[in-house]
Design a protein around this motif. Structure first.
Motif, PDB file in Angstrom:
ATOM      1  N   MET A  33       0.845  -1.186   0.000  1.00 52.18           N
ATOM      2  CA  MET A  33       0.000   0.000   0.000  1.00 52.18           C
ATOM      3  C   MET A  33       0.889   1.247   0.000  1.00 52.18           C
ATOM      4  SD  MET A  33      -3.040   0.981   2.590  1.00 52.18           S
ATOM      5  CE  MET A  33      -3.982   2.441   2.349  1.00 52.18           C
ATOM      6  N   ILE A  34       0.536   2.182  -0.837  1.00 51.29           N
ATOM      7  CA  ILE A  34       1.253   3.448  -0.938  1.00 51.29           C
ATOM      8  C   ILE A  34       0.577   4.455  -0.012  1.00 51.29           C
ATOM      9  CG2 ILE A  34       1.846   5.347  -2.500  1.00 51.29           C
ATOM     10  CD1 ILE A  34       1.554   3.281  -4.805  1.00 51.29           C
ATOM     11  N   GLU A  35       1.389   5.195   0.751  1.00 56.90           N
ATOM     12  CA  GLU A  35       0.830   6.257   1.588  1.00 56.90           C
ATOM     13  C   GLU A  35       1.440   7.582   1.147  1.00 56.90           C
ATOM     14  OE1 GLU A  35       0.112   7.662   6.191  1.00 56.90           O
ATOM     15  OE2 GLU A  35       1.435   5.982   5.804  1.00 56.90           O
ATOM     16  N   ILE A  36       0.608   8.414   0.562  1.00 58.28           N
ATOM     17  CA  ILE A  36       1.036   9.717   0.087  1.00 58.28           C
ATOM     18  C   ILE A  36       0.621  10.750   1.121  1.00 58.28           C
ATOM     19  CG2 ILE A  36       0.781  11.418  -1.770  1.00 58.28           C
ATOM     20  CD1 ILE A  36       0.095   8.879  -3.571  1.00 58.28           C
ATOM     21  N   LYS A  37       1.593  11.576   1.527  1.00 56.60           N
ATOM     22  CA  LYS A  37       1.358  12.579   2.561  1.00 56.60           C
ATOM     23  C   LYS A  37       1.621  13.969   2.000  1.00 56.60           C
ATOM     24  CE  LYS A  37       3.140   9.379   6.013  1.00 56.60           C
ATOM     25  NZ  LYS A  37       4.197   9.170   7.005  1.00 56.60           N
ATOM     26  N   LYS A  38       1.393  14.976   2.827  1.00 54.03           N
ATOM     27  CA  LYS A  38       1.597  16.373   2.421  1.00 54.03           C
ATOM     28  C   LYS A  38       3.027  16.637   1.981  1.00 54.03           C
ATOM     29  CE  LYS A  38      -1.993  18.309   5.365  1.00 54.03           C
ATOM     30  NZ  LYS A  38      -2.316  19.245   6.448  1.00 54.03           N
ATOM     31  N   ASP A  39       3.987  15.961   2.608  1.00 53.84           N
ATOM     32  CA  ASP A  39       5.385  16.222   2.296  1.00 53.84           C
ATOM     33  C   ASP A  39       5.964  15.275   1.243  1.00 53.84           C
ATOM     34  OD1 ASP A  39       5.440  13.952   3.892  1.00 53.84           O
ATOM     35  OD2 ASP A  39       7.058  14.664   5.179  1.00 53.84           O
ATOM     36  N   THR A  40       5.103  14.464   0.606  1.00 53.58           N
ATOM     37  CA  THR A  40       5.565  13.578  -0.452  1.00 53.58           C
ATOM     38  C   THR A  40       5.855  14.402  -1.705  1.00 53.58           C
ATOM     39  OG1 THR A  40       4.178  11.800   0.438  1.00 53.58           O
ATOM     40  CG2 THR A  40       5.019  11.498  -1.789  1.00 53.58           C
ATOM     41  N   ILE A  41       6.961  14.106  -2.350  1.00 53.89           N
ATOM     42  CA  ILE A  41       7.372  14.807  -3.568  1.00 53.89           C
ATOM     43  C   ILE A  41       6.542  14.287  -4.747  1.00 53.89           C
ATOM     44  CG2 ILE A  41       9.323  15.246  -5.133  1.00 53.89           C
ATOM     45  CD1 ILE A  41       9.707  16.510  -2.366  1.00 53.89           C
ATOM     46  N   ILE A  42       6.028  15.206  -5.555  1.00 49.36           N
ATOM     47  CA  ILE A  42       5.164  14.835  -6.676  1.00 49.36           C
ATOM     48  C   ILE A  42       5.875  13.888  -7.637  1.00 49.36           C
ATOM     49  CG2 ILE A  42       3.955  15.722  -8.708  1.00 49.36           C
ATOM     50  CD1 ILE A  42       3.121  18.110  -6.964  1.00 49.36           C
ATOM     51  N   GLY A  43       7.135  14.132  -7.920  1.00 50.97           N
ATOM     52  CA  GLY A  43       7.879  13.241  -8.812  1.00 50.97           C
ATOM     53  C   GLY A  43       7.929  11.818  -8.284  1.00 50.97           C
ATOM     54  N   ASP A  44       8.048  11.667  -6.963  1.00 52.32           N
ATOM     55  CA  ASP A  44       8.067  10.336  -6.358  1.00 52.32           C
ATOM     56  C   ASP A  44       6.708   9.648  -6.519  1.00 52.32           C
ATOM     57  OD1 ASP A  44      10.682  10.858  -5.602  1.00 52.32           O
ATOM     58  OD2 ASP A  44      10.171  11.302  -3.512  1.00 52.32           O
TER      59      ASP A  44
END
Length: 69
Positions: free
Chosen positions: A1-12
């Motif tokens: 499962m992927i967890e995307i947060k506020k500080d996740t880089i868009i490119g990542d």
């Protein structure tokens, strides 16, 4: 499962879940291939585009994890 947060880089995000690109396009983030936008965090991009970061995170996380369901 992927967890995307506020500080996740868009490119990542795009590297692991390219299917999320249309969500970013739909809110006006049209330069996803530009080095500067790929280096922004979700929170930074939302601030620039006047988008509610929590709503965007909900959409992006749902889309990124569809394959895992």
């Amino acid at each position: 499962m992927i967890e995307i947060k506020k500080d996740t880089i868009i490119g990542d995000i795009l590297d692991v879940a390219p299917q999320t690109a249309p969500i970013f396009f739909s809110i006006g983030m049209h330069c996803l291939g530009c080095p500067s936008s790929r280096g922004e965090t979700v929170e930074e991009a939302c601030a620039v585009h006047g988008v509610d970061v929590d709503k965007l995170l909900e959409l992006v996380n749902q889309e990124a994890n569809k394959a895992a369901e």
